[in-house]
Scaffold this motif. Structure first.
Motif, mmCIF file in Angstrom:
data_model
loop_
_atom_site.group_PDB
_atom_site.id
_atom_site.type_symbol
_atom_site.label_atom_id
_atom_site.label_comp_id
_atom_site.label_asym_id
_atom_site.label_seq_id
_atom_site.Cartn_x
_atom_site.Cartn_y
_atom_site.Cartn_z
ATOM 1 N N GLY A 16 0.814 -1.212 0.000
ATOM 2 C CA GLY A 16 0.000 0.000 0.000
ATOM 3 C C GLY A 16 0.846 1.260 0.000
ATOM 4 N N GLU A 17 1.919 1.265 0.783
ATOM 5 C CA GLU A 17 2.811 2.427 0.830
ATOM 6 C C GLU A 17 3.518 2.609 -0.508
ATOM 7 N N MET A 18 3.904 1.507 -1.118
ATOM 8 C CA MET A 18 4.555 1.590 -2.424
ATOM 9 C C MET A 18 3.641 2.254 -3.442
ATOM 10 N N LEU A 19 2.366 1.845 -3.483
ATOM 11 C CA LEU A 19 1.442 2.424 -4.457
ATOM 12 C C LEU A 19 1.236 3.905 -4.197
ATOM 13 N N ARG A 20 1.131 4.303 -2.937
ATOM 14 C CA ARG A 20 0.955 5.728 -2.625
ATOM 15 C C ARG A 20 2.143 6.551 -3.134
ATOM 16 N N GLU A 21 3.345 6.010 -2.955
ATOM 17 C CA GLU A 21 4.532 6.747 -3.387
ATOM 18 C C GLU A 21 4.593 6.838 -4.909
ATOM 19 N N THR A 22 4.265 5.748 -5.598
ATOM 20 C CA THR A 22 4.260 5.784 -7.061
ATOM 21 C C THR A 22 3.219 6.786 -7.564
ATOM 22 N N ALA A 23 2.047 6.798 -6.932
ATOM 23 C CA ALA A 23 1.001 7.746 -7.318
ATOM 24 C C ALA A 23 1.432 9.185 -7.043
ATOM 25 N N ARG A 24 2.218 9.390 -6.005
ATOM 26 C CA ARG A 24 2.709 10.742 -5.701
ATOM 27 C C ARG A 24 3.713 11.198 -6.756
ATOM 28 N N GLN A 25 4.565 10.274 -7.190
ATOM 29 C CA GLN A 25 5.604 10.643 -8.147
ATOM 30 C C GLN A 25 5.079 10.732 -9.578
ATOM 31 N N SER A 26 4.108 9.881 -9.927
ATOM 32 C CA SER A 26 3.607 9.846 -11.316
ATOM 33 C C SER A 26 2.083 9.874 -11.334
ATOM 34 N N PRO A 27 1.462 10.913 -10.798
ATOM 35 C CA PRO A 27 0.002 10.913 -10.640
ATOM 36 C C PRO A 27 -0.774 10.799 -11.945
ATOM 37 N N ASP A 28 -0.267 11.388 -13.011
ATOM 38 C CA ASP A 28 -1.030 11.443 -14.258
ATOM 39 C C ASP A 28 -0.649 10.355 -15.254
ATOM 40 N N ALA A 29 0.356 9.573 -14.938
ATOM 41 C CA ALA A 29 0.807 8.523 -15.853
ATOM 42 C C ALA A 29 -0.196 7.381 -15.897
ATOM 43 N N ASP A 30 -0.288 6.719 -17.049
ATOM 44 C CA ASP A 30 -1.146 5.540 -17.153
ATOM 45 C C ASP A 30 -0.678 4.484 -16.152
ATOM 46 N N HIS A 248 -1.929 -16.067 -10.846
ATOM 47 C CA HIS A 248 -0.594 -16.641 -10.757
ATOM 48 C C HIS A 248 0.409 -15.525 -10.455
ATOM 49 N N CYS A 249 1.516 -15.893 -9.806
ATOM 50 C CA CYS A 249 2.566 -14.907 -9.504
ATOM 51 C C CYS A 249 3.034 -14.159 -10.750
ATOM 52 N N PHE A 250 3.033 -14.824 -11.893
ATOM 53 C CA PHE A 250 3.469 -14.182 -13.127
ATOM 54 C C PHE A 250 2.651 -12.918 -13.377
ATOM 55 N N GLY A 251 1.350 -13.010 -13.182
ATOM 56 C CA GLY A 251 0.494 -11.861 -13.427
ATOM 57 C C GLY A 251 0.483 -10.847 -12.305
ATOM 58 N N CYS A 252 0.260 -11.308 -11.078
ATOM 59 C CA CYS A 252 0.039 -10.354 -9.983
ATOM 60 C C CYS A 252 1.323 -9.829 -9.351
ATOM 61 N N VAL A 253 2.431 -10.538 -9.500
ATOM 62 C CA VAL A 253 3.697 -10.049 -8.947
ATOM 63 C C VAL A 253 4.554 -9.435 -10.045
ATOM 64 N N LEU A 254 4.959 -10.242 -11.027
ATOM 65 C CA LEU A 254 5.821 -9.720 -12.085
ATOM 66 C C LEU A 254 5.087 -8.696 -12.941
ATOM 67 N N GLY A 255 3.761 -8.893 -13.096
ATOM 68 C CA GLY A 255 2.982 -7.964 -13.895
ATOM 69 C C GLY A 255 2.551 -6.738 -13.120
ATOM 70 N N VAL A 256 1.576 -6.904 -12.231
ATOM 71 C CA VAL A 256 0.976 -5.767 -11.524
ATOM 72 C C VAL A 256 1.989 -5.050 -10.632
ATOM 73 N N LEU A 257 2.626 -5.781 -9.725
ATOM 74 C CA LEU A 257 3.568 -5.124 -8.818
ATOM 75 C C LEU A 257 4.837 -4.699 -9.542
ATOM 76 N N GLY A 258 5.257 -5.504 -10.532
ATOM 77 C CA GLY A 258 6.447 -5.136 -11.296
ATOM 78 C C GLY A 258 6.273 -3.802 -11.997
ATOM 79 N N ALA A 259 5.060 -3.528 -12.480
ATOM 80 C CA ALA A 259 4.784 -2.234 -13.111
ATOM 81 C C ALA A 259 4.707 -1.128 -12.068
ATOM 82 N N ALA A 260 4.000 -1.383 -10.969
ATOM 83 C CA ALA A 260 3.750 -0.326 -9.978
ATOM 84 C C ALA A 260 5.031 0.162 -9.310
ATOM 85 N N VAL A 261 5.970 -0.723 -9.039
ATOM 86 C CA VAL A 261 7.199 -0.270 -8.375
ATOM 87 C C VAL A 261 8.038 0.604 -9.301
ATOM 88 N N ARG A 262 7.791 0.531 -10.604
ATOM 89 C CA ARG A 262 8.534 1.357 -11.571
ATOM 90 C C ARG A 262 7.719 2.542 -12.061
#
Length: 558
Positions: A16-30, A248-262
């Motif tokens: 949750g904290e990671m997503l808040r920080e990403t949203a703070r840094q890139s609020p308007d990005a897809d 599967h981890c492929f989708g929810c970790v490498l996909g969803v979280l892998g995108a959000a942390v970047r």
């Protein structure tokens, strides 16, 4: 072990904290794009919607550590629930959408599910009908007060699409509940979270005949997501096409979280893999990264629309799940333009990636190896019989240690102890060799496992199910080579005296209660099995016999 160049910014944070920080840094990005639904979220919008879903969960009374399950294909609600459960410290339990009532019943009970979100229908799967088959009492329950004798923990069932049936609430009414919970209450819940908390249970088939729930933490998942992105050299400018399933981890970790942390965009082509939709999404959304197992890439390469589309934006991605023939890898580079595609290897129990190639590795290394360890991950090869550590070019069991190792299997201490030794090493059950350059090559399996199209299947699970058929006396399931799926299932059955069954009877029996990929393609009725002097069935002889009888190519599978 490869040391990290600098500490990942996500280390010590919750999801949750990671997503808040990403949203703070890139609020308007897809952040999240569903082309077929014509819907997209910026990171600011995604963060706000996650807050609303999180408050809706609090309104239901979902506590710290409660288990919230999602049984659905790739829909927006899946992503919202993944982040929202993490934001309030609930444990997300991912249920394979291919499961049937028999498997659902097991997971609901074994995982102590408190709240279940489910789809209505997909192709031939009627999820509500299967739930009613697994829990017939639900039809007589008040949606606000579900009480089931066989599932004492289950309190809420929410339909994420359409009008709910008896015993269920709708997604819309669930969201309305969020209005009764303040932002302050949500913040108070978040203040009690820790990055070492369990946050996800991913089910993986078990050698005991039943799936095991690998329990993973915020830190497990965030560091894996961070490092797989580093191996692809992902930045906030990247756009990741994710046709692999969220469950599967492929989708929810490498996909969803892998995108959000970047701060990268997640592009979801369809609710389930569709080659044409995936190709269209890459082209129209200008994807820079593409994920999939080899069979997915083959389907895209062979699709007639491929030659009509522009893939010039594509640069990298991840291929995993099965060995990749060099011809396929070359076509992914030449015909799709993913010149920096990487290969990843791992286990659900390892969050999931252990080793990965890098974008600048020669093509030969990306085909003949599974790369080198992620940063701050230790890998060793040991003699399976003695546990002695082996040197380069010596085949043994691959073991891993570090931030990626799961907490354990939920409510399975013996299975956990068998998987993770006293020194913290996770035993993969896979045979491998380490090359002098530090790269690893997978050479086989210790575990009795079949890998069909990227899905790991343990024959024991199918065997124990077939034993429930009144006509089956004895049974053995093996994997045999297959050009499309790498491996397919074959079963030998010895019938009870005077019993009769056909190949179609066996397949229909499996199809009624098991996921489609667990239905044996080949069925052979026998009067005896090849056995050792102690009576143990020699499965390798069954496999050899089937390969010869069917005229299969042994080189098509590892």
């Amino acid at each position: 072990m490869t040391a990290a160049a600098s500490p990942p910014w996500v280390d010590g944070l919750t999801i949750g904290e990671m997503l808040r920080e990403t949203a703070r840094q890139s609020p308007d990005a897809d952040a999240l794009v569903f082309p077929q639904l014509d819907r997209r979220w910026s990171y600011a919008q995604l963060d706000a919607d996650v807050d609303r879903v999180a408050r809706g969960l609090l309104a239901l009374g979902v506590d710290l550590g409660s288990h919230v399950a999602v049984w659905a294909t790739n829909w927006p609600q899946w992503v919202l629930l993944q982040f929202a459960t993490a934001r309030i410290g609930a444990v997300l339990v991912t249920i394979n959408p291919a499961y049937r009532a028999f498997e659902l019943q097991y997971v609901l009970k074994q995982a102590d599910i408190d709240t279940l979100f489910l789809l209505d229908k997909f192709r031939g799967s009627d999820y509500r009908a299967m739930l009613n088959e697994a829990a017939p009492e639900l039809a007589g329950c008040d949606p606000q007060n579900v009480q089931l004798k066989d599932f004492p923990k289950l309190r809420h069932v929410i339909a994420i699409q359409g009008e709910p049936t008896v015993g269920m609430s709708s997604w819309e009414s669930f969201l309305k509940g969020a209005d009764a919970v303040s932002d302050t209450e949500l913040s108070q819940r978040e203040s009690h979270l820790n990055h070492a908390d369990a946050i996800n249970i991913q089910y993986t088939s078990g050698t005991t005949g039943f799936p095991k729930g690998a329990t993973l933490t915020h830190r497990n998942l965030l560091l894996n997501a961070y490092y797989i992105g580093q191996c692809q050299q992902l930045t906030a400018a990247d756009r990741i096409c994710i046709p692999v399933p969220f469950y599967h981890c492929f989708g929810c970790v490498l996909g969803v979280l892998g995108a959000a942390v970047r701060g990268a965009a997640m592009i979801i082509p369809a609710e389930h893999f569709d080659a044409e939709a995936t190709l269209a999404a890459i082209a129209t959304e200008r994807a820079t990264s593409i994920y999939g197992v080899p069979t997915m890439f083959i389907a895209q390469l062979d699709h007639p629309t491929r030659s009509t589309l522009d893939f010039s934006s594509l640069r990298t991605g991840i291929m995993a799940g099965s060995p990749c023939p060099i011809e396929v890898m070359q076509r992914v580079v030449d015909d799709l333009g993913a010149r920096e595609i990487t290969i990843a290897y791992g286990l659900t129990e390892a969050s999931p990636v252990i080793t990965q190639t890098r974008t600048d590795d020669p093509l030969e290394l990306r085909v003949k190896t599974v790369g080198r360890p992620l940063p701050d991950v230790e890998v060793k090869i040991v003699d399976p019989a003695t546990g002695e550590e082996l040197g380069d070019e010596q085949q043994g069991e691959l073991c891993a240690r570090g931030h990626l190792v799961m907490l354990g299997y939920y409510q399975m201490p013996d299975a956990t102890a068998a998987a993770i030794d006293d020194d913290g090493w996770l035993h993969s059950g896979d045979l491998a060799v380490r090359l002098p350059n530090g790269y690893y090559r997978i050479t086989g399996r210790i575990k009795d496992m079949v890998c069909r199209g990227g899905e790991n299947i343990y024959p024991r699970e199918i065997e124990e199910f077939l034993y429930t058929h009144p006509a089956v006396g004895d049974v053995a399931v093996v994997g045999v080579p297959d050009a499309k799926y790498v491996e397919e299932l074959a079963v030998w059955i010895r019938l009870k005296p005077d019993a009769t069954l056909t190949e179609q009877d066996v397949q229909q029996f499996c199809r009624s209660s098991l996921a489609h990929y667990k239905v044996p393609r080949y069925v052979k009725f026998v009067t005896e099995f090849p056995q050792t002097v102690t009576g143990k069935i020699q499965k390798f002889k069954i496999r050899e016999t089937m390969i010869a009888e069917l005229g299969l190519d042994e080189s098509e599978t590892a």
